[in-house]
Design a protein around this motif. Structure first.
Motif, short mmCIF file in Angstrom:
data_model
loop_
_atom_site.label_atom_id
_atom_site.label_comp_id
_atom_site.label_asym_id
_atom_site.label_seq_id
_atom_site.Cartn_x
_atom_site.Cartn_y
_atom_site.Cartn_z
N ASN A 161 2.68 -2.54 -7.32
CA ASN A 161 4.07 -2.36 -7.77
C ASN A 161 4.49 -0.93 -7.50
O ASN A 161 3.69 0.01 -7.58
N ASP A 162 5.74 -0.76 -7.14
CA ASP A 162 6.21 0.53 -6.63
C ASP A 162 6.19 1.64 -7.66
O ASP A 162 5.92 2.80 -7.33
N ALA A 163 6.47 1.32 -8.93
CA ALA A 163 6.47 2.36 -9.95
C ALA A 163 5.09 2.98 -10.11
O ALA A 163 4.95 4.21 -10.18
N ASP A 164 4.06 2.15 -10.14
CA ASP A 164 2.71 2.68 -10.29
C ASP A 164 2.24 3.39 -9.02
O ASP A 164 1.51 4.38 -9.09
N LEU A 165 2.66 2.90 -7.86
CA LEU A 165 2.33 3.61 -6.62
C LEU A 165 2.91 5.01 -6.63
O LEU A 165 2.24 5.98 -6.23
N LYS A 166 4.13 5.14 -7.09
CA LYS A 166 4.75 6.46 -7.17
C LYS A 166 4.00 7.35 -8.15
O LYS A 166 3.74 8.53 -7.87
N ALA A 167 3.62 6.80 -9.31
CA ALA A 167 2.88 7.57 -10.30
C ALA A 167 1.52 8.02 -9.77
O ALA A 167 1.01 9.09 -10.14
N LEU A 168 0.93 7.21 -8.89
CA LEU A 168 -0.36 7.55 -8.29
C LEU A 168 -0.23 8.48 -7.09
O LEU A 168 -1.24 8.85 -6.48
N GLY A 169 0.98 8.84 -6.74
CA GLY A 169 1.20 9.76 -5.63
C GLY A 169 1.06 9.13 -4.27
O GLY A 169 0.89 9.83 -3.26
N ARG A 170 1.11 7.80 -4.20
CA ARG A 170 0.96 7.12 -2.92
C ARG A 170 2.27 7.18 -2.13
O ARG A 170 3.37 7.22 -2.70
N MET A 171 2.15 7.15 -0.80
CA MET A 171 3.31 7.32 0.07
C MET A 171 3.82 5.99 0.64
O MET A 171 4.69 5.98 1.49
N HIS A 172 3.29 4.88 0.17
CA HIS A 172 3.72 3.58 0.66
C HIS A 172 4.27 2.76 -0.50
O HIS A 172 4.02 3.04 -1.67
N SER A 173 5.00 1.72 -0.16
CA SER A 173 5.50 0.77 -1.15
C SER A 173 4.55 -0.43 -1.22
O SER A 173 3.69 -0.61 -0.35
N ALA A 174 4.74 -1.27 -2.24
CA ALA A 174 3.94 -2.49 -2.34
C ALA A 174 4.20 -3.40 -1.14
O ALA A 174 3.28 -4.03 -0.61
N GLU A 175 5.45 -3.46 -0.69
CA GLU A 175 5.79 -4.29 0.47
C GLU A 175 5.06 -3.80 1.72
O GLU A 175 4.53 -4.58 2.50
N GLU A 176 5.05 -2.46 1.92
CA GLU A 176 4.34 -1.90 3.07
C GLU A 176 2.84 -2.18 2.98
O GLU A 176 2.18 -2.44 4.00
N ALA A 177 2.30 -2.13 1.77
CA ALA A 177 0.87 -2.37 1.59
C ALA A 177 0.51 -3.79 2.01
O ALA A 177 -0.46 -4.00 2.76
N LEU A 178 1.27 -4.77 1.55
CA LEU A 178 0.97 -6.15 1.90
C LEU A 178 1.22 -6.43 3.38
O LEU A 178 0.52 -7.24 3.99
#
Length: 399
Positions: A144-161
């Protein structure tokens, strides 16, 4: 061939875990950004590194390690980081060629590469496959994008899948990572739903890590300042139990504390570590364990990439640690690595490494406390409760 060289070429004469395989770890230390939870040796640079210069340096370190342990057959190769998917396919290919030049490579060698699921890097999968990579491990971390942002990741959930889907096109074997217990807001229901979604996209392997606050990270500074909250022990343990339940239900049971796979699809490279086999560490900040005529040696290299590069060019290697491990240290390391596995450890191997038996009274006490259990063939393994207290369990057994 001299006697020491002949001995080094036949590791079974030197250590009881020779059948675990021989692995090569290649460390690419560069990232686009530093994740706030990460304590790995990773670095951000404004200018991209000179990959041709690094290829030459990797070749020299490979030659150096091969001179220390000739005659080995490589069973697995792992490109870790950092972000190895920032390498060009040609760079990966050149390093694989160098490994094949200095050691024999098993025809069924597992060649893994860690990748971040940004669209640009996912587009390189074709080149990595052509270079010889046959397994990728994607750092998804959350769906999920909110947690990805909190983790400092540079991708979205959609990009990940999307990256997972591209990996599926080019690699029969692929895995991806998720972090859980990453926020007090992550309820059991939310984690169940996320894990079910992940499994629907997984082929054979998932790495599922509970968030830990590592020293020297941005998360540690925030945590100490009271600006970051994580689930307490009981909440984390509940999420761990859910993880075991759901993965087992879908045919990806746990085989190591944080790793789940369909039977036969375990990460062969990491199994070399956990079975306490030999591995050569190549690159800035890489670690290794090699069995030479002098004994089992602990190796580590210079962490700073530019200093590592200068030292390799000047000296042919950048080892900053080259220490012979005592019997006690070998026994401790075997316990620490082997008890991470569901299959556990073999007390006979411990005795061969440590020069002594495990303390029978301590073993019996830990079994009574339901932290340790006996498996077929006399092996000893951590129970589910023991896995949650692994450091204390290892310390008790090693004492």
């Amino acid at each position: 061939m001299s006697a020491p060289a002949a001995l080094a070429a036949r590791p079974s004469l030197l250590h009881p875990t020779a059948d675990a395989g021989f692995a090569v770890y290649v460390h690419w230390p560069f990232c686009l950004a530093k994740c706030p939870y990460c304590d790995f040796n990773s670095h951000v640079r404004l200018q991209p590194p000179d990959q041709q210069r690094y290829i030459a340096a990797f070749r020299r370190e490979i030659a150096h390690r091969a001179a220390l342990v000739p005659g080995r057959t490589v069973s697995s190769i792992f490109f870790g980081g950092g972000t190895p998917s920032l390498m060009e396919g040609a760079t990966v290919g050149a390093i694989l060629d160098a490994i094949g030049e200095y050691w024999a490579v098993d025809p069924n060698c597992e060649v893994s590469l860690e990748a971040n699921p940004t669209s640009v890097e996912a587009g390189r999968f074709r080149d990595f496959r052509a270079a010889g990579v046959n397994r990728v491990s994607l750092g998804v971390q959350a769906l999920n994008d909110a947690d990805l942002k909190a983790l400092g990741r540079m991708h979205s959930a959609e990009e990940a899948l999307a990256a997972v889907a591209i990996a599926r096109q080019y690699f029969e074997r692929y895995s991806f990572d998720l972090i859980y217990a990453r926020s007090p807001l992550q309820t059991p229901a939310l984690w169940r739903a996320e894990l079910e979604l992940a499994i629907s996209h997984a082929a054979e392997h998932l790495s599922l890590y509970q968030l830990t606050i590592e020293p020297g990270t941005a998360f540690e500074r925030l945590f100490r300042a009271g600006k970051l909250a994580i689930p307490d022990h009981d909440a984390g343990a509940a999420l761990y139990e859910i993880t075991q339940e759901i993965t087992a239900k879908h045919g990806l049971p746990v085989y190591e504390i944080s790793n789940h796979a369909r039977p036969g699809a375990e990460c062969r490279h990491n199994l070399v570590y956990w079975h306490y086999g030999e591995y050569a560490g190549i690159g800035p900040g890489a670690h290794g364990r090699l069995v030479t005529a002098e004994g089992r040696m602990a190796h580590s290299t210079e962490k700073r990439p530019e200093v590592w590069l200068d030292r390799v060019e000047a000296e042919g290697h950048a080892l900053v640690e080259n220490e012979r491990l005592s019997e006690e240290a070998q026994g401790d390391e075997y316990l620490l690595m082997g008890l991470r596995l569901v299959e556990g450890i073999d007390p006979k191997v411990f005795k061969a490494l440590a020069g002594r038996d495990l303390n029978a009274n301590r073993v019996a006490s830990l079994i009574d406390e339901k932290l340790l259990m006996e498996r077929a063939g006399g092996r000893l393994a951590a129970t589910s409760d023991g896995a949650l207290l692994l450091d204390a369990l290892v310390a008790d057994l090693a004492a």
